[in-house]
Enzyme design. Structure first.
Site, PDB file in Angstrom:
ATOM      1  N   SER A 100       0.835  -1.198   0.000  1.00  0.00           N
ATOM      2  CA  SER A 100       0.000   0.000   0.000  1.00  0.00           C
ATOM      3  C   SER A 100       0.873   1.252   0.000  1.00  0.00           C
ATOM      4  O   SER A 100       1.681   1.438  -0.902  1.00  0.00           O
ATOM      5  CB  SER A 100      -0.951  -0.030   1.193  1.00  0.00           C
ATOM      6  OG  SER A 100      -1.893   1.014   1.120  1.00  0.00           O
ATOM      7  N   ASP A 242      -1.841   6.395  -4.392  1.00  0.00           N
ATOM      8  CA  ASP A 242      -0.787   5.685  -3.667  1.00  0.00           C
ATOM      9  C   ASP A 242      -0.327   4.503  -4.537  1.00  0.00           C
ATOM     10  O   ASP A 242      -0.890   4.257  -5.602  1.00  0.00           O
ATOM     11  CB  ASP A 242      -1.271   5.261  -2.280  1.00  0.00           C
ATOM     12  CG  ASP A 242      -2.313   4.161  -2.302  1.00  0.00           C
ATOM     13  OD1 ASP A 242      -3.018   4.028  -3.320  1.00  0.00           O
ATOM     14  OD2 ASP A 242      -2.445   3.431  -1.303  1.00  0.00           O
ATOM     15  N   ASP A 244      -0.530   1.222  -4.753  1.00  0.00           N
ATOM     16  CA  ASP A 244      -1.419   0.164  -5.246  1.00  0.00           C
ATOM     17  C   ASP A 244      -2.778   0.710  -5.671  1.00  0.00           C
ATOM     18  O   ASP A 244      -3.670  -0.037  -6.033  1.00  0.00           O
ATOM     19  CB  ASP A 244      -1.589  -0.948  -4.212  1.00  0.00           C
ATOM     20  CG  ASP A 244      -2.395  -0.512  -2.995  1.00  0.00           C
ATOM     21  OD1 ASP A 244      -2.240   0.648  -2.573  1.00  0.00           O
ATOM     22  OD2 ASP A 244      -3.166  -1.328  -2.454  1.00  0.00           O
ATOM     23  N   ASP A 246      -5.415   2.381  -4.110  1.00  0.00           N
ATOM     24  CA  ASP A 246      -6.699   2.238  -3.415  1.00  0.00           C
ATOM     25  C   ASP A 246      -6.991   3.472  -2.564  1.00  0.00           C
ATOM     26  O   ASP A 246      -7.944   3.488  -1.803  1.00  0.00           O
ATOM     27  CB  ASP A 246      -6.761   0.953  -2.581  1.00  0.00           C
ATOM     28  CG  ASP A 246      -5.769   0.930  -1.427  1.00  0.00           C
ATOM     29  OD1 ASP A 246      -4.942   1.867  -1.306  1.00  0.00           O
ATOM     30  OD2 ASP A 246      -5.812  -0.036  -0.644  1.00  0.00           O
TER      31      ASP A 246
END
Length: 449
Positions: A100, A242, A244, A246
């Site tokens: 993340s 960010d 990834d 999400d």
């Protein structure tokens, strides 16, 4: 086998520093544990573009193949696309390789169920137990799984988002838009979607190299160099993802960073114009959402912190939208994952409808000041600290679903113990910054007293 002390396990999956807590052996073992719960079935695998993702993808694939799973390798893909692919390809689940917003040395495994949602805590506990016991499903030589590459699920994901709004209305405004993906997985799809909206895209870091130009968490402190480019390029809005993809952060046309709490509130405002209904958020998300929902005559309900908990409450209440104040928007029509592409589509649609500068739309949201603090408190003292907080504000409405949340007429305080360290997180929100800071100070003195 015990989980390494420097490998973090939570309801979201596992995470650690590559080469330390998170090794190829640990990844293979966790994948084998996960594969044992879906042995022989189709599983999606993807990663967020970090250089370590290549090594971990091979490790994860090996663990799944050993359990006889049929691996569908998406390659580099955003986390919401991974969740979308589970339902699109009728898979039993997925493993997304990502840390993340953590710094570059980190990576992790995020596990999904057959519904395309992050595994809830109970299912995660089963996998952790298998990891520790080593009691895996092991396929014989003629039962080893297979690896395939599915069709372009990313294009289907973006089309599903576009289908929820009026593309023509946005295209008619011919917005110039800034997009910073910071080398993360969402850059290519983000550029595609914005181009499909008829926007002129000023792209920064939109190749999914996994090499970060700035710290990966998209908070104002990390966007000091990026934010001014929105104004310099005369863009109507700036979007920041960010690694990834999400989470969605926002920059206004003046080059000023907007609170990440506003992302969901703006999406809620637009979604409730489409379809009135329940909004689901977590305990630590801004009251802006509650006020926006109330203005539309709709209820707003709160879950424990964690994406899996928000999703569970969305299902229970039939919510039309949900999310978290970290810039995460969840639309059940698309998937059960925080999806910045939904956030971008809704915010651009709101701008097209209102015909107002983005900064004005933000200014028209309810005004609150939030502060997040933490204090060192032993786990043993936590129950007494919680009781003392209740006694300090006896007039407040009490919610104990996740630590302690106290609600006053125009303020709230959320206190919860960390699952990974001996600290208590204290989050407060009021209409005034100094009042918010004072509330945190008072709560801190109570829990440490």
């Amino acid at each position: 086998m015990a989980v390494p002390s420097d490998l973090i396990v939570s309801v979201s999956g596992i995470r650690g520093i590559v080469g330390a807590g998170l090794t190829a052996e640990a990844a293979t073992r966790f994948a084998a544990a996960y594969g044992s719960t879906v042995a022989g079935k189709r599983v999606i695998v993807s990663n967020d573009g970090r250089p370590s993702g290549e090594m971990l993808r091979h490790a994860v694939t090996a663990g799944l193949l050993g359990a006889g799973c049929k691996v569908e390798d998406l390659g580099i893909a955003p986390t919401p696309t991974c969740g979308f692919a589970v339902r699109q390809l009728n898979a039993a689940g997925a493993i997304q390789i990502t840390a993340s917003h953590n710094p570059a040395p980190w990576n992790g495994l995020k596990m999904f169920g057959s519904d395309g949602a992050v595994l809830p805590a109970a299912a995660g506990a089963v996998i952790r137990g298998l990891y520790e016991s080593g009691d895996f499903a092991r396929a014989a030589w003629n039962g080893i799984g297979t690896v395939g590459v599915p069709p372009d699920v990313g294009a289907d994901h973006i089309q599903a988002v576009l289908d929820t709004v009026s593309v023509a209305a946005v295209a008619g405004q011919r917005f110039r838009v800034f997009l910073d993906a910071n080398g993360g997985a969402g850059g290519p799809l983000g550029v595609k979607m914005l181009t499909d909206f008829g926007c002129e895209v000023i792209a920064h870091g939109c190749e999914a190299t996994g090499v970060f130009a700035h710290e990966p968490e998209p908070i104002p402190a990390h966007l000091v160099d990026v934010a001014p480019w929105v104004k310099q390029h005369e863009c109507a809005i700036g979007f920041v993802l960010d690694p990834d993809s999400d989470r969605l952060a926002l920059i206004d046309e003046n080059g000023d960073c907007v609170s990440e709490e506003a992302t969901l509130a703006l999406a809620v405002k637009y979604r409730l114009r489409q379809q009135p209904g329940t909004i689901a958020i977590n305990m630590s998300t801004s009251r802006m959402n509650q006020d926006v929902a109330a203005a539309a005559g709709c209820p707003c309900v709160r879950s424990a912190v964690g994406e899996a908990n928000v999703v569970a409450l969305m299902r229970e209440t039939g919510a039309v939208l949900g999310g978290e104040g970290n810039g995460g928007v969840i639309d059940p029509r698309i998937g059960w994952v925080r999806d910045p592409f939904v956030g971008m589509a809704f915010i651009l649609s709101l701008m097209a409808e209102e015909r107002k500068p983005f900064s004005q739309l933000v200014a028209e949201l309810p005004r609150y000041a939030m502060l997040k603090t933490k204090f060192t408190v032993s786990r043993e003292r936590l129950p007494d600290a919680i009781a003392a907080l209740e006694a300090r504000w006896p007039e407040a409405t009490i919610n104990r679903d996740d630590g302690l949340r106290l609600d006053g007429p125009d303020w709230w305080l959320h206190v919860r113990g960390s699952n990974t360290e001996p600290v208590v997180r204290v989050i407060a929100e009021t209409p005034d910054p100094e009042r918010t800071a004072q509330l945190c100070r008072e709560a801190g003195s109570v829990v440490t007293g």
